[in-house]
Motif scaffolding. Structure first.
Motif, PDB file in Angstrom:
ATOM      1  N   ASP A 298       0.849  -1.186   0.000  1.00  0.00           N
ATOM      2  CA  ASP A 298       0.000   0.000   0.000  1.00  0.00           C
ATOM      3  C   ASP A 298       0.890   1.243   0.000  1.00  0.00           C
ATOM      4  N   LYS A 299       0.744   2.073  -1.021  1.00  0.00           N
ATOM      5  CA  LYS A 299       1.557   3.278  -1.162  1.00  0.00           C
ATOM      6  C   LYS A 299       0.795   4.541  -0.745  1.00  0.00           C
ATOM      7  N   THR A 300      -0.382   4.387  -0.158  1.00  0.00           N
ATOM      8  CA  THR A 300      -1.227   5.527   0.178  1.00  0.00           C
ATOM      9  C   THR A 300      -0.508   6.523   1.076  1.00  0.00           C
ATOM     10  N   VAL A 301       0.163   6.056   2.108  1.00  0.00           N
ATOM     11  CA  VAL A 301       0.855   6.948   3.042  1.00  0.00           C
ATOM     12  C   VAL A 301       1.939   7.722   2.322  1.00  0.00           C
ATOM     13  N   GLN A 302       2.655   7.096   1.429  1.00  0.00           N
ATOM     14  CA  GLN A 302       3.706   7.780   0.696  1.00  0.00           C
ATOM     15  C   GLN A 302       3.132   8.867  -0.200  1.00  0.00           C
ATOM     16  N   VAL A 303       2.005   8.596  -0.841  1.00  0.00           N
ATOM     17  CA  VAL A 303       1.372   9.589  -1.702  1.00  0.00           C
ATOM     18  C   VAL A 303       0.919  10.781  -0.866  1.00  0.00           C
TER      19      VAL A 303
ATOM     20  N   ALA B 185       1.682  16.404   0.990  1.00  0.00           N
ATOM     21  CA  ALA B 185       1.915  17.334   2.094  1.00  0.00           C
ATOM     22  C   ALA B 185       3.195  18.133   1.858  1.00  0.00           C
ATOM     23  N   ARG B 186       4.227  17.501   1.381  1.00  0.00           N
ATOM     24  CA  ARG B 186       5.488  18.208   1.093  1.00  0.00           C
ATOM     25  C   ARG B 186       5.299  19.261   0.009  1.00  0.00           C
ATOM     26  N   VAL B 187       4.562  18.908  -1.043  1.00  0.00           N
ATOM     27  CA  VAL B 187       4.309  19.864  -2.124  1.00  0.00           C
ATOM     28  C   VAL B 187       3.506  21.047  -1.586  1.00  0.00           C
ATOM     29  N   ALA B 188       2.502  20.764  -0.773  1.00  0.00           N
ATOM     30  CA  ALA B 188       1.676  21.837  -0.198  1.00  0.00           C
ATOM     31  C   ALA B 188       2.522  22.771   0.669  1.00  0.00           C
ATOM     32  N   ASN B 189       3.469  22.234   1.396  1.00  0.00           N
ATOM     33  CA  ASN B 189       4.331  23.054   2.257  1.00  0.00           C
ATOM     34  C   ASN B 189       5.300  23.917   1.472  1.00  0.00           C
ATOM     35  N   LEU B 190       5.596  23.558   0.247  1.00  0.00           N
ATOM     36  CA  LEU B 190       6.503  24.333  -0.586  1.00  0.00           C
ATOM     37  C   LEU B 190       5.828  25.578  -1.160  1.00  0.00           C
TER      38      LEU B 190
END
Length: 86
Positions: free
Chosen positions: A70-75, A80-85
């Motif tokens: 399951d890759k959901t957490v990674q996505v 979240a990282r993109v939003a913080n940028l």
């Protein structure tokens, strides 16, 4: 034979498949000739890949395993990282 593993690697390359690892052991007094492939394949090509690797001359499948991750957490983390940028 190494040629059998190489043929399987070529079949894998024709599908949406990535060879993760390949091992080969020459025949000796304690062990017969053997080889193993670990592949990563998309869900849509899983059955085609399995059938392609089962066929092929002197080879035979002794064991097979399927797993998923399951890759959901990674996505979510990347979003979240993109939003913080911004």
């Amino acid at each position: 034979q190494r040629a059998v593993l190489e043929a399987h690697a070529a079949r894998c390359a024709q599908l949406d498949c990535v060879m993760v690892s390949q091992t080969f052991a020459d025949e000796n007094k304690q062990m017969p000739l053997s080889g193993a492939l670990t592949v990563r394949v998309s869900r849509k090509d899983r059955d085609k890949c399995t059938e392609a690797l089962k066929g092929g001359g002197d080879s035979r499948v002794l064991s097979q395993a399927t797993s998923a991750q399951d890759k959901t957490v990674q996505v979510v983390d990347i979003e979240a990282r993109v939003a913080n940028l911004m």
